[in-house]
Design a protein around this motif. Structure first.
Motif, short mmCIF file in Angstrom:
data_model
loop_
_atom_site.label_atom_id
_atom_site.label_comp_id
_atom_site.label_asym_id
_atom_site.label_seq_id
_atom_site.Cartn_x
_atom_site.Cartn_y
_atom_site.Cartn_z
N MET A 8 -13.86 34.59 14.76
CA MET A 8 -14.14 35.88 14.03
C MET A 8 -13.81 35.95 12.68
SD MET A 8 -13.10 39.87 15.05
CE MET A 8 -11.67 39.72 14.13
N PHE A 9 -15.08 36.60 11.89
CA PHE A 9 -14.83 36.68 10.62
C PHE A 9 -15.53 38.00 10.24
CE2 PHE A 9 -18.94 34.95 10.45
CZ PHE A 9 -19.37 35.31 9.18
N VAL A 10 -15.16 38.56 8.94
CA VAL A 10 -15.37 39.92 8.34
C VAL A 10 -16.38 39.62 7.39
CG1 VAL A 10 -14.46 42.08 7.50
CG2 VAL A 10 -13.19 40.72 9.35
N ARG A 11 -17.25 40.50 7.31
CA ARG A 11 -18.35 40.67 6.17
C ARG A 11 -18.14 41.82 5.53
NH1 ARG A 11 -21.51 37.16 3.34
NH2 ARG A 11 -23.55 38.17 2.68
N ILE A 12 -17.93 41.83 4.33
CA ILE A 12 -17.59 43.17 3.44
C ILE A 12 -19.02 43.22 2.38
CG2 ILE A 12 -16.36 44.41 1.76
CD1 ILE A 12 -13.83 42.84 3.14
#
Length: 98
Positions: free
Chosen positions: A1-5
């Motif tokens: 999982m990764f986060v997009r900002i």
């Protein structure tokens, strides 16, 4: 999982339009395959600046979203209200405390 900002700056006269559009589209974005989480933030001091935080199962899921008709439609209707170039980061979450 990764986060997009994603950091978005809007013409102040177009903020209500953006918020109304986001309200309509947020459930579709969140329901897109691979999207695990979605939030919208507004800067307390510079109130024409917004940030989206979304969690994705993997980079392919985000790319599938970014290449989808849903994204293309949302982006076309959103970018016309910008007063600055958007910025985006893809980051790995290392620690989360609740």
């Amino acid at each position: 999982m990764f986060v997009r900002i994603v950091k978005l700056g809007f013409d102040p006269a177009k903020i209500e339009t953006f918020l109304a559009d986001f309200e309509i589209q947020k459930a579709k974005i969140r329901a897109f395959e691979g999207c695990l989480f979605l939030e919208l933030y507004r800067d307390k001091n510079n109130t024409n600046q917004f940030f989206t935080y979304s969690y994705w199962s993997d980079e392919d899921a985000l790319e599938n979203y970014r290449n989808s008709e849903l994204f293309k439609d949302i982006w076309a209707n959103t970018k016309i209200h910008f007063n600055q170039k958007p910025e985006a980061w893809s980051v790995d979450k290392l620690v989360s405390l609740e």
